[in-house]
Design an enzyme around this catalytic site. Structure first.
Site, PDB file in Angstrom:
ATOM      1  N   GLY A  32       3.314-125.698 -36.722  1.00  0.00           N
ATOM      2  CA  GLY A  32       2.628-126.653 -35.857  1.00  0.00           C
ATOM      3  C   GLY A  32       2.784-126.327 -34.387  1.00  0.00           C
ATOM      4  O   GLY A  32       3.169-125.217 -34.021  1.00  0.00           O
ATOM      5  N   HIS A  38      -2.136-119.235 -32.880  1.00  0.00           N
ATOM      6  CA  HIS A  38      -2.353-119.762 -34.236  1.00  0.00           C
ATOM      7  C   HIS A  38      -3.859-119.810 -34.547  1.00  0.00           C
ATOM      8  O   HIS A  38      -4.290-119.463 -35.652  1.00  0.00           O
ATOM      9  CB  HIS A  38      -1.790-121.174 -34.365  1.00  0.00           C
ATOM     10  CG  HIS A  38      -0.299-121.287 -34.204  1.00  0.00           C
ATOM     11  ND1 HIS A  38       0.279-121.880 -33.115  1.00  0.00           N
ATOM     12  CD2 HIS A  38       0.723-120.887 -34.993  1.00  0.00           C
ATOM     13  CE1 HIS A  38       1.597-121.858 -33.237  1.00  0.00           C
ATOM     14  NE2 HIS A  38       1.897-121.250 -34.364  1.00  0.00           N
ATOM     15  N   GLY A 148       1.117-113.390 -37.758  1.00  0.00           N
ATOM     16  CA  GLY A 148       0.979-112.770 -36.451  1.00  0.00           C
ATOM     17  C   GLY A 148       1.985-111.653 -36.223  1.00  0.00           C
ATOM     18  O   GLY A 148       3.131-111.739 -36.660  1.00  0.00           O
ATOM     19  N   GLU A 149       1.535-110.633 -35.502  1.00  0.00           N
ATOM     20  CA  GLU A 149       2.464-109.552 -35.108  1.00  0.00           C
ATOM     21  C   GLU A 149       3.462-110.039 -34.061  1.00  0.00           C
ATOM     22  O   GLU A 149       4.441-109.360 -33.782  1.00  0.00           O
ATOM     23  CB  GLU A 149       1.666-108.353 -34.578  1.00  0.00           C
ATOM     24  CG  GLU A 149       0.913-107.632 -35.677  1.00  0.00           C
ATOM     25  CD  GLU A 149       0.155-106.408 -35.179  1.00  0.00           C
ATOM     26  OE1 GLU A 149      -0.122-106.332 -33.953  1.00  0.00           O
ATOM     27  OE2 GLU A 149      -0.162-105.538 -35.999  1.00  0.00           O
ATOM     28  N   LYS A 150       3.222-111.225 -33.494  1.00  0.00           N
ATOM     29  CA  LYS A 150       4.179-111.815 -32.541  1.00  0.00           C
ATOM     30  C   LYS A 150       5.582-111.845 -33.168  1.00  0.00           C
ATOM     31  O   LYS A 150       6.560-111.518 -32.535  1.00  0.00           O
ATOM     32  CB  LYS A 150       3.710-113.228 -32.179  1.00  0.00           C
ATOM     33  CG  LYS A 150       4.753-114.147 -31.627  1.00  0.00           C
ATOM     34  CD  LYS A 150       4.972-113.883 -30.180  1.00  0.00           C
ATOM     35  CE  LYS A 150       6.197-114.539 -29.573  1.00  0.00           C
ATOM     36  NZ  LYS A 150       6.727-115.698 -30.209  1.00  0.00           N
TER      37      LYS A 150
HETATM   38  P1  PAJ Z   1       5.018-120.323 -36.251  1.00  0.00           P
HETATM   39  O1  PAJ Z   1       6.016-119.898 -35.241  1.00  0.00           O
HETATM   40  O2  PAJ Z   1       4.328-121.626 -36.068  1.00  0.00           O
HETATM   41  O3  PAJ Z   1       3.942-119.198 -36.352  1.00  0.00           O
HETATM   42  C1  PAJ Z   1       2.933-119.255 -37.325  1.00  0.00           C
HETATM   43  C2  PAJ Z   1       2.162-117.956 -37.304  1.00  0.00           C
HETATM   44  O4  PAJ Z   1       1.540-117.785 -36.035  1.00  0.00           O
HETATM   45  C3  PAJ Z   1       3.085-116.736 -37.504  1.00  0.00           C
HETATM   46  O5  PAJ Z   1       2.460-115.798 -38.373  1.00  0.00           O
HETATM   47  C4  PAJ Z   1       3.216-116.196 -36.088  1.00  0.00           C
HETATM   48  O6  PAJ Z   1       3.490-114.800 -36.032  1.00  0.00           O
HETATM   49  C5  PAJ Z   1       1.838-116.496 -35.533  1.00  0.00           C
HETATM   50  N1  PAJ Z   1       1.845-116.509 -34.061  1.00  0.00           N
HETATM   51  C6  PAJ Z   1       2.653-117.237 -33.244  1.00  0.00           C
HETATM   52  N2  PAJ Z   1       2.403-116.934 -31.943  1.00  0.00           N
HETATM   53  C7  PAJ Z   1       1.443-115.977 -31.945  1.00  0.00           C
HETATM   54  C8  PAJ Z   1       0.761-115.235 -30.921  1.00  0.00           C
HETATM   55  N3  PAJ Z   1       1.029-115.402 -29.633  1.00  0.00           N
HETATM   56  N4  PAJ Z   1      -0.187-114.342 -31.303  1.00  0.00           N
HETATM   57  C9  PAJ Z   1      -0.465-114.145 -32.624  1.00  0.00           C
HETATM   58  N5  PAJ Z   1       0.141-114.812 -33.634  1.00  0.00           N
HETATM   59  C10 PAJ Z   1       1.078-115.712 -33.307  1.00  0.00           C
HETATM   60  O7  PAJ Z   1       6.210-118.178 -37.910  1.00  0.00           O
HETATM   61  C11 PAJ Z   1       6.345-119.332 -38.296  1.00  0.00           C
HETATM   62  O8  PAJ Z   1       5.713-120.397 -37.705  1.00  0.00           O
HETATM   63  C12 PAJ Z   1       7.216-119.704 -39.477  1.00  0.00           C
HETATM   64  O9  PAJ Z   1       8.301-118.817 -39.542  1.00  0.00           O
HETATM   65  C13 PAJ Z   1       6.463-119.719 -40.834  1.00  0.00           C
HETATM   66  C14 PAJ Z   1       5.851-118.342 -41.176  1.00  0.00           C
HETATM   67  C15 PAJ Z   1       5.369-120.800 -40.807  1.00  0.00           C
HETATM   68  C16 PAJ Z   1       7.451-120.078 -41.971  1.00  0.00           C
HETATM   69  O10 PAJ Z   1       8.075-121.280 -41.740  1.00  0.00           O
END
Ligand code: PAJ
Length: 279
Positions: A32, A38, A148-150
């Site tokens: 969220g 996202h 995400g590759e982040k």
């Molecule tokens: P969250 O930090 O909410 O991120 C959800 C997804 O969005 C992840 O795959 C993350 O790599 C991607 N994301 C976040 N910021 C980004 C950006 N600036 N550019 C591209 N993609 C981005 O990662 C999680 O949640 C949790 O660990 C989860 C996988 C949901 C498991 O609980």
């Protein structure tokens, strides 16, 4: 398009049964506080599937005892708008009890990934991620899931889980979305003070500079050590700035294979991560 909200497994299964009659299902798991990063994942999933399911669950088992679980930002209504605008059909926002019913005790180990980079600094973090993502994938059973590759190491962990446990899903990697000054978008950027926010883009600048030095022939350990010094002098507390094999995340000596430069650093009370491709 209409966006529906479900909050437990039974309602999820019912909604999914309807979506599956229409065609393929794509999935984007999140915690969220959705931002344009996202949204880019949801759009990518939508390009590949008829309907996109987004989960919103701040997973307690991937936070350490002194981490930001209790203060993690929550804004379901705004998230629904963001998910809808990006093309999602269904948001699954379960309670902790729906994901971890009483008696829950099984978990997946991320194995060697626990020993390096974020795994070493956040004990148990990737086990928590691996377990919740496996559960979510098994509940949604999507054809594709976008990450995400982040969170580059997380992406590698999930690729391993899917391969090792034969989960029938295609994992798609989405590029990092950045603010105009280069700072990688993150829900945690909201923790930064205005002063810290001004300094934060130095992380990405240092990544770019370090890559330039390595490409110019500087040994990568020297280049990363200089990067750490530079970030430290600007007030960051660096957990790591390291070059690893892009596929396995093993340590590398030479640049014969694609590599990834990864960083984690604290700015005040906020931990920022970022990474960049090399070669
Ligand atoms: P969250 O930090 O909410 O991120 C959800 C997804 O969005 C992840 O795959 C993350 O790599 C991607 N994301 C976040 N910021 C980004 C950006 N600036 N550019 C591209 N993609 C981005 O990662 C999680 O949640 C949790 O660990 C989860 C996988 C949901 C498991 O609980």
């Amino acid at each position: 398009m209409q966006l529906n909200l479900v909050k437990n497994m039974a309602d999820l299964q019912q909604a999914l049964a309807g979506l599956r009659t229409q065609g393929s299902v794509g999935f984007v798991p999140t915690m969220g506080a959705l931002h344009a990063g996202h949204a880019s994942l949801i759009k990518l999933a939508k390009e590949r599937s008829k309907n996109v399911v987004v989960s919103i669950f701040v997973n307690p088992t991937q936070f350490g005892p002194n981490e930001d679980f209790t203060k993690y930002p929550k804004m379901l209504e705004k998230d629904m708008e963001t998910a809808k605008a990006a093309g999602a059909s269904l948001v699954y926002a379960p309670s902790a009890g729906d994901i971890y019913p009483e008696g829950f005790s099984t978990s997946i180990s991320a194995g060697n990934m626990n020993k390096i980079l974020d795994g070493a600094f956040r004990p148990g973090h990737f086990d928590g991620v691996a377990t919740v993502v496996a559960k979510l994938l098994l509940r949604v059973v999507p054809q594709v899931a976008v990450f995400g590759e982040k969170d580059y190491q997380q992406l590698c962990v999930i690729r391993r889980v899917v391969q090792d446990l034969d989960l029938p899903v295609e994992i798609i990697a989405a590029p990092i979305m950045r603010e105009t000054d280069g700072l990688a978008m993150s829900s945690r950027n909201a923790y930064l003070t205005p002063e810290e926010r001004k300094t934060a883009p130095e992380i990405y600048k240092t990544l770019c500079e370090t890559v330039k030095h390595i490409k110019a022939g500087m040994p990568h350990r020297q280049a990363t050590a200089e990067g750490v010094d530079k970030l430290s002098s600007m007030g960051f507390k660096v957990d790591y700035l390291e070059l690893h094999d892009a596929a396995t995340l093993n340590s590398i000596e030479s640049l014969e294979r694609p590599a990834r430069l990864l960083v984690a650093a604290w700015l005040g009370g906020t931990r920022l991560i970022d990474n960049i491709a090399m070669g």
